[in-house]
Design an enzyme around this catalytic site. Sequence first.
Site, short mmCIF file in Angstrom:
data_model
loop_
_atom_site.label_atom_id
_atom_site.label_comp_id
_atom_site.label_asym_id
_atom_site.label_seq_id
_atom_site.Cartn_x
_atom_site.Cartn_y
_atom_site.Cartn_z
N ASP A 8 37.46 32.73 25.31
CA ASP A 8 36.91 32.57 26.65
C ASP A 8 38.11 32.42 27.59
O ASP A 8 38.77 31.39 27.59
CB ASP A 8 36.02 31.32 26.70
CG ASP A 8 35.56 30.98 28.11
OD1 ASP A 8 35.83 31.77 29.03
OD2 ASP A 8 34.94 29.91 28.29
N LYS A 69 42.50 34.45 37.33
CA LYS A 69 41.33 35.31 37.06
C LYS A 69 40.75 35.88 38.36
O LYS A 69 40.18 36.96 38.37
CB LYS A 69 40.28 34.49 36.33
CG LYS A 69 39.17 35.30 35.70
CD LYS A 69 38.32 34.37 34.84
CE LYS A 69 37.11 35.07 34.27
NZ LYS A 69 36.33 34.14 33.43
N GLU A 167 30.08 36.72 29.67
CA GLU A 167 30.03 35.28 29.39
C GLU A 167 28.61 34.74 29.19
O GLU A 167 28.35 34.06 28.21
CB GLU A 167 30.79 34.52 30.48
CG GLU A 167 32.30 34.67 30.28
CD GLU A 167 33.13 34.50 31.54
OE1 GLU A 167 32.59 34.02 32.54
OE2 GLU A 167 34.31 34.87 31.51
N ASP A 189 25.25 30.62 34.74
CA ASP A 189 26.64 30.35 34.36
C ASP A 189 27.50 30.17 35.60
O ASP A 189 27.85 31.15 36.28
CB ASP A 189 27.14 31.53 33.50
CG ASP A 189 28.60 31.36 33.07
OD1 ASP A 189 29.24 30.37 33.46
OD2 ASP A 189 29.10 32.24 32.34
#
Lengths: 608, 260
Positions: A8, A69, A167, A189
């Site tokens: 992850d 990210k 994810e 999420d």
Amino acid sequence: MSRIVGIDLGTTNSLVAYMDHGIPRVISARDERAMVPSVVSLTDNGLIVGDPAKEHLTRNPERTVYSVKRFMGKSLADVQGELAYFPYTLTEKGGVIRIQLGEKSYSPPQISAMILKELKLRAEAFLGESITKAVITVPAYFNDSQRQATKDAGMIAGLEVLRIINEPTAASLAYGLQEKTQGTIAVYDLGGGTFDISILKLKNGIFEVLATNGDTHLGGDDFDQQIADLFLAEIRAQYGLDLSTHPDHMQAVRLEAERTKIRLSSELKTTASLDLPDGKGRFTRELTRDQLDGLCTALVERTLGPCRLALNDSGLAPGDIDEVGLVGGSTRMPLVRQRVRTLFGKQPHCELNPDEVVALGAAVQADILSGGTTDMLLLDVTPLSLGIETMGGVMSSLIRRNTTIPASAKEMFTTYVDGQTGVDIHILQGERELAKDNRSLARFRLKVPPLPAGVPRIEVTFLIDANGILNVMAKDMRTGETQSIEVKPSYGLSDQEVERMIEDSFKFAADDVSARKLIEARLDAGALIITTEKSLADGGHLVSAEEADTIRAAVATLTTAKDGTDPRAIRARMADLEQAAKGLTVAMLDDSLKQGLQGKKVSEVTQE
Amino acid sequence: MRLRGIFFSLSERQSMNAHTHSTDDRCENTDDRRELQMARSMCWHCQSEMAGEYFCDRCVKVQPVSKDLDYFTCFGLPRRLALDPQTLETKFYELSRAFHPDFYQNKSDAEQTISLGNSAMLNTAYRTLRDPIQRAEYLLDLEAGSVKDIRTTPPADLFEEILDLQDTLDEFRASERASEHASTLRTKLHADRAVLEQRQRDMEAQLQQLFSRWDALQDRAEVTEQARVERGRILKDMRDILSNRTYVKNIVNDLVATIA
């Protein structure tokens, strides 16, 4: 088949997990937590990653990269609005952001690769084997460029990325494995920097994604920013201090905002406290959960739109959802839980650790790919429509959003002018009518044999693979020959650039290893000096004055070596010191054992 | 059992193809077609005669799904417009387990490519058959070789209404949004929307009737001239209603977007 790990790669934290006899587990380094902060810092001793790098956020803000990210697969223009918040310097080369660290600049995939390498090392140390294959997760709403950038990061880190997995769907695998759920579920999420909602149908081991939506620029970072902005405004009002000229203090404010937010998930009120520069003392402020909710309501509301769109696309009403799963650290906020509960009309699930569930799911997917788990299959979708630009700058959609992947579409191309030798094709991703409002993925020129207009027939196949990444193939229908296409990504590294970065990373790997050795040697030397000095203070009287002087001299020599850059020299001086202090060590042991062993000397005991 | 079922419907399909070939103007020439059929009958890997449809009986390698295979045959279903969604889903999951790239990670490049192509095709087939309208459009395409008919003028029986509506829409777009005039127009547009949506539902009901008639005719499998004429008529009616429905649907979408 060699082991495949699940990773992850998060905005704030990253984790690696593996499958242990049918049970996914996260890997933590010795005595440490499993989460590796997604932070990379350039120190005098070289590049460092994770918890030690996080400490440099306030000490060395210009050379410490966090939330990288957010920049994956982006151009500088895409992030213009938030540049002011980042203390490190961003530039752009060839449509790809570069982050300046000291004298060198790095692309976001290179920075991400450093985090991946750290996870790879952890996994290798823990499992005692070399790790070369991984499944890496991305937000479901990531576009093609962002996925490709993630895959590039894996390659640069020396990992073969067998699958890019979404994810929320990864999380559903972990949940599904645990609960053996059947029915329709929604996975909400909300991570550090991104938000995803996925609606899935679970039936007999098939995880079919019906629809997905999200916002790749909405997460915990944004909540922190709201709180930080409040603190900064109040500091300005009360002390006349503009902290934006103090990058170290800006980071301290951001980190304190994050801690305050976290505390308010379990407490109703808390006090934030910050050291101020220029001898202005401390800023303290009480913040209640209600106040936090007030600051964050608009942001949380922004997650509900994508939820409704996803429900709509899957042809379902909120009441049709059997279960709601929460993923991502930001779902710990009571406000978030309350809004999700209101929208879906049911209590969301949060049995699994929201920080770990994505990595666990990635490990399950890795096990499916290696043939270990055979009863589960994930059927995911592409989050955004894919199309090409047609006459008048309009986007013609070829593969609609929420189409199950792999998905393909064929389009026939011909010429408008006699003897024309090429057709330019512009590939887009997005839901807007006009090409310019959508994301440009790539452009390429289709080679056509010179023939009268309308005669050539070139069939182009657009194929989105199981990673959600586009592949393009062309075939001349007259000759049956296939044509290789050089696609130039609009916002990504070219194959050559990735190649070079892989080579560079090998080159730096040697530097990295020696840097690591130096850091470790210095740490060990420091520890030895401290214990020796303590021994001298406690037991110096047990040895002769000359012997004590020899030890002190050895400590001094080691201290000098420790400030040097040669790890071997440090190790050699450590050995010298250990030798010089041997008498003292034995004398102290003798002393402490005297009573227990009735006067027997250690030297006698060990000789027996 | 599953493979045998598919094999039978495959031969059924071949006879249908021969029947519709002359009307299918988009089809490759006959040589290409024969070549594909040849390729289908032999395993790409061990060259043995293929008895199974998707996997070679001898070497158990996955086989590429033929480009000629229609979606109904792919799912082992008869070419009917009434279709049980549960059966379709079960079959889709079953074939997904057979083809999905996840299960070909350790296989050769050739097998991985086939798995990718087959999965993509399967997903398209499922998406098409799952939706009744897309299913009917696809069947029309197979039976009558027609590409989707894109209508640019209003259907005859809606001509006046649509022209009126276009005027109102233009007037509304030009008006001051907060004005009383705009509010009157908005009310009228809402009423128009209701009429058109009802119209859409009527067309869908008509389509349902045509679907049943088509299926019944197929079930009887008569080879009389009368049956042939009936088939032709049903297909033509379906095509007309489908294109009218698409036209009305686009108008409604435009209307909704304007008054939103």
